[in-house]
Design a protein around this motif. Sequence first.
Motif, short mmCIF file in Angstrom:
data_model
loop_
_atom_site.label_atom_id
_atom_site.label_comp_id
_atom_site.label_asym_id
_atom_site.label_seq_id
_atom_site.Cartn_x
_atom_site.Cartn_y
_atom_site.Cartn_z
N ASP A 1 32.66 37.93 29.65
CA ASP A 1 33.66 37.08 30.29
C ASP A 1 35.08 37.62 30.03
N LEU A 2 35.37 37.96 28.80
CA LEU A 2 36.69 38.50 28.45
C LEU A 2 36.91 39.88 29.09
N VAL A 3 35.88 40.72 29.07
CA VAL A 3 35.99 42.05 29.67
C VAL A 3 36.25 41.95 31.17
N ALA A 4 35.57 41.03 31.85
CA ALA A 4 35.76 40.88 33.30
C ALA A 4 37.22 40.55 33.62
N TRP A 5 37.82 39.67 32.84
CA TRP A 5 39.23 39.31 33.06
C TRP A 5 40.14 40.49 32.75
N SER B 1 43.83 46.08 33.28
CA SER B 1 44.14 47.12 32.29
C SER B 1 43.48 48.45 32.64
N ASP B 2 43.94 49.49 31.93
CA ASP B 2 43.39 50.83 32.09
C ASP B 2 42.39 51.18 31.00
N VAL B 3 42.53 50.53 29.85
CA VAL B 3 41.69 50.82 28.69
C VAL B 3 41.48 49.54 27.90
N LEU B 4 40.29 49.39 27.33
CA LEU B 4 39.95 48.24 26.50
C LEU B 4 39.71 48.73 25.08
N ILE C 1 34.37 32.00 20.18
CA ILE C 1 35.75 32.09 20.67
C ILE C 1 36.15 33.56 20.67
N GLY C 2 37.02 33.93 21.55
CA GLY C 2 37.52 35.30 21.59
C GLY C 2 38.83 35.36 22.34
N ALA C 3 39.63 36.36 22.02
CA ALA C 3 40.94 36.51 22.64
C ALA C 3 41.12 37.95 23.11
N VAL C 4 41.96 38.10 24.12
CA VAL C 4 42.34 39.41 24.63
C VAL C 4 43.81 39.33 25.00
N ALA C 5 44.53 40.40 24.75
CA ALA C 5 45.95 40.48 25.11
C ALA C 5 46.21 41.80 25.79
N LEU C 6 47.14 41.79 26.72
CA LEU C 6 47.53 43.01 27.42
C LEU C 6 48.80 43.55 26.80
#
Length: 168
Positions: free
Chosen positions: A113-117, A122-125, A72-77
């Motif tokens: 998968d998360l990076v592609a979304w 975004s400008d930076v990860l 599982i993993g999460a990303v927020a902007l």
Amino acid sequence: AVSRPAESALAGLVLADYAPEESDEAMDLERASTQGSAYRLAFRRDAFHLRAEGFATHRIRTARLDGRLVGIGAVALKDVVFRDRPARAAFFFDFRVRPDVRGLGLGARLAEDLVAWAARRSDVLYTYVMGDNARASRVGRRFGADVGGYSYLLRPTSFRRPVAAPLS
């Protein structure tokens, strides 16, 4: 490009959006995937998705292997200042892979998968990695990321026993 193990090991892998009904399974996965080695750290919360819901725009992805939740993993902007300019950052967090399936490339697939979304939005990860979490650092390096030396300062205060490792 990220190298892949034998495709047959991940033939039953399905990546999907998380649903709140999966919280109990996700919390079990989190308990099985503590961070660090000198001090093992796991977070407590009532539901897995509560941290992500603190951000207006977020995504949680699950990885199931033959129907079993194994990652599982999460990303927020969020808005940040990067190199003295306003920017949109994608913050990666709550990334877990069940210990018994590590080394198959599952974490790399979930991260891709998360990076592609996030990259389209975004400008930076960025992410935080516990200083001695070698597995998480390895996933970051596979994507060419500069993995720094961020660490939690963690010293138990409620236990009356000596500290096992020196603090730095």
